[in-house]
Structure formats: structure tokens, C-alpha cells
Design a protein around this motif. Structure first.
Motif, PDB file in Angstrom:
ATOM      1  N   LYS A  67      34.839  34.976  45.754  1.00  0.00           N
ATOM      2  CA  LYS A  67      34.242  35.526  44.527  1.00  0.00           C
ATOM      3  C   LYS A  67      34.552  37.002  44.367  1.00  0.00           C
ATOM      4  O   LYS A  67      34.955  37.455  43.298  1.00  0.00           O
ATOM      5  N   ARG A  68      34.349  37.784  45.439  1.00  0.00           N
ATOM      6  CA  ARG A  68      34.616  39.235  45.357  1.00  0.00           C
ATOM      7  C   ARG A  68      36.104  39.490  45.143  1.00  0.00           C
ATOM      8  O   ARG A  68      36.487  40.395  44.399  1.00  0.00           O
ATOM      9  N   VAL A 106      36.916  38.868  41.462  1.00  0.00           N
ATOM     10  CA  VAL A 106      36.475  39.976  40.603  1.00  0.00           C
ATOM     11  C   VAL A 106      37.438  41.152  40.718  1.00  0.00           C
ATOM     12  O   VAL A 106      37.820  41.781  39.716  1.00  0.00           O
TER      13      VAL A 106
END
Length: 350
Positions: free
Chosen positions: A54-55, A58
Motif C-alpha cells: 500500500k505505501r 502511494v
């Protein structure tokens, strides 16, 4: 190194006679873009090993969206400059006020739009910054000529010819100024030179015919003016000048054709109606001719030729008393007007 080697052929210490177009950066930037993409890819790979999915996702979105937003914003801002040629060159002037080419380009565009008064300061600035500029001298001469300053216009065209002796445009423009100054022999010589250098350009033939017209050699003027009108049928002043020659040689139908096809701007000028009236009268349209002469006189009431030709139109309709008044008015304005004197004498004998 790739960036500098790619630019070297067109951007080095060797001057080239071309504009510094932005497209010359495309190939050179390809290397930088490739390096930037590879660096971003490596950075994301390194981040993927340390961060969760997820990071890392992003970070990837930010890394791609930020340059796209910045570059997109700059492109939109630059498109404002590209909205017109004039806007682009004015942007150059704002950023590089000592750029003579930009000042000259804006002046040239304004001349093409018929806005000579606005063009004048731009052209003068361009000449001040870089005097040996042929096209700027030509455009400056055109503006000065339209303002009636034919002597200064001729000097500008002469300067242009000093820089580029084989410029057909400068020869033709100089010829036109010399015609206005009454130097018909010199005008004819420059017009002939211009025509020999650029036989497919209308301006030298126009200047040649105008010079012949001014020395009342209308029969010879018809040929170069007809050729000029064939090369540039959109030039209204040329068509009206040709019509004048045709009228003086008795070719009324041909003159009427020139005056009634595409002369909308000239239709606002009194002299146009004087020529139109003469063509109508010559083709037997007496009432229409009378109306045209009246319009001409409303704009130039002290024109002896307009009064004389209105008198002819009235006499042709048997309105002899009114005709006599206009013949007499023509004589009052020009006592040496022999044709008006003969016409008035002819009426008195009836």
C-alpha cells in the motif's frame, strides 16, 4: 553527455540562421527522460523491498503524478503564449527585451494586419537594436509610405537594398515611393528591376503600371497592371488603379468589372465612386452614373473632375441647366480645365 552531444549540431558556437525552436530539444531531452524514468523505477524497487504494498503504491502514484502535474501546468501556461504569433513574440520581448528579431516580428505582423501606427514603435525599436535588418527596413518603409512620408519611406527601402541588393520587394516598394515623389523615371527603373528579379510577384508590376499612369501613359500601363491583378486579385488598390487605366483608354466594360468585383474596402472612398460613375456612364448607365457622382461629391465637394463628370451624366439625360452648373463649378475650381470649358461652350450653343 548525450544531452550536449545531441544539441551540438544546432546549438554551438557556430551561429545558424534559424529560430531557436523548442522542438530542437526533443531528441536531447530523450536521454534525460530515460535516465529519470530508470531512476524512478530503481527508487520504487528499493521502496518496495522496505515498505508494504500500500505505501509503495502511494509513493508510486505521487512519483508519477507530481511531474505530470507540474509539466502539465507549465504546458497549459505555455499554450497561452502560443495562442497567436504575436503573443509568442511579445512573450519573447518580455523575457528578452534586447531581442531585435522579436521587435521586428511583432511590427511585421501588425503591418500585415494593416495596423501601421501600432507597428511603428516596434519597427523603430528593432532598427535601433539591429540596424542591418532588411525586412524591418522594408516594413518600416511601408508604414511611413502609408502615412504619406514618402521621402523617409524611400530612404528605408534604399537601406534595405544596401543590405540585400537583389530584393524584388524592396525595388518594387521603392518604385512606389518614387512615383508618389514624382520621380517617375527612377520609379520605372526600380519596378523593372523588381519584375526581373521576381516576375511572379504582383508588386513590381503594380509599381510599373502606377508609374506609367502618373505620366499619363495609360495604354501601356494596362498590361503590367493586368498582370499584377492576375497575380494578386485580392489587392483592391491594384484593381482600382487598373480600372483608372482602363477608363482612360475607353475600356469601360472592363473597368466596370474591376470596380464591381471585390472592392468592398474601396467602396467607402469617394474616388471609387468617381471611377465607378465614369465606368457606368461609359456603358450607357446614365442614371446610375449620376448617383455615383453625387456620392463622390458628397465626400470630395471640391473635386473639379467629379463636377465635370456629373455634368456629363446630366447632359446625357438632357438636364442641361444642371449640367451647366456643374461644368461651371468645375471651372471655378480649376480654371485650366479645358474639357469642362468645351462642355460648357457646347451646352451654350444648343
Amino acid at each position: 553527455l548525450f544531452f550536449f552531444f545531441a544539441l551540438a549540431p544546432t546549438s554551438s558556437f557556430m551561429p545558424l540562421p534559424f529560430f531557436i525552436w523548442e522542438r530542437r530539444m526533443y531528441v536531447a531531452l530523450a536521454g534525460l527522460v530515460a535516465v529519470a524514468v530508470l531512476a524512478a523505477w530503481r527508487l520504487l524497487q528499493a521502496a518496495a523491498g522496505k515498505w508494504d504494498i500500500k505505501r509503495a503504491g502511494v509513493a508510486a502514484v505521487i512519483l508519477l503524478a507530481a511531474p505530470a502535474f507540474v509539466l502539465g501546468t507549465r504546458t497549459w501556461a505555455r499554450n497561452v503564449d502560443y495562442r497567436s504569433q504575436r503573443a509568442l513574440w511579445e512573450d519573447v520581448i518580455e523575457k528578452r527585451p534586447q531581442n531585435a528579431r522579436a521587435w521586428g516580428a511583432v511590427g511585421s505582423l501588425l503591418v500585415m494586419e494593416g495596423r501601421g501606427e501600432e507597428a511603428l514603435p516596434y519597427l523603430q525599436k528593432a532598427v535601433t537594436l539591429f540596424p542591418p535588418n532588411h525586412s524591418v527596413h522594408v516594413n518600416l518603409g511601408l508604414v511611413l509610405g502609408r502615412q504619406g512620408n514618402h521621402a523617409e519611406a524611400a530612404r528605408q527601402f534604399e537601406k534595405a537594398l544596401e543590405l540585400l541588393p537583389h530584393s524584388a520587394e524592396a525595388h518594387a516598394c521603392l518604385a512606389a515611393s518614387l512615383v508618389e515623389m514624382g520621380r517617375f523615371e527612377e520609379a520605372f527603373q526600380h519596378a523593372c528591376l523588381g519584375a526581373s528579379l521576381s516576375p511572379n510577384h504582383y508588386r513590381p508590376w503594380f509599381s510599373m503600371g502606377a508609374a506609367m499612369n502618373r505620366v499619363h501613359n495609360h495604354a501601356l500601363a494596362v498590361q503590367p497592371l493586368s498582370l499584377a491583378a492576375t497575380l494578386a486579385p485580392e489587392q483592391e488598390a491594384l484593381r482600382v488603379t487598373l480600372a483608372e487605366s482602363l477608363l482612360e483608354t475607353g475600356q469601360y466594360e472592363a473597368a466596370l468589372k474591376q470596380l464591381t468585383q471585390g472592392a468592398e474596402k474601396w467602396a467607402k472612398k469617394p474616388v471609387y465612386y468617381l471611377f465607378l460613375g465614369r465606368a457606368l456612364l461609359g456603358t450607357g448607365k446614365r442614371l446610375e452614373a449620376e448617383e455615383a457622382f453625387l456620392i463622390a461629391l458628397s465626400g470630395m465637394p471640391r473635386s473639379a473632375p467629379a463636377h465635370y463628370h456629373l455634368g456629363l451624366a446630366l447632359a446625357a439625360q438632357e438636364k442641361n441647366a444642371q449640367a451647366a452648373e456643374h461644368f461651371q463649378k468645375a471651372l471655378d475650381l480649376d480654371p485650366e480645365f479645358a474639357r469642362a470649358r468645351r462642355a460648357l461652350d457646347g451646352l451654350s450653343m444648343k
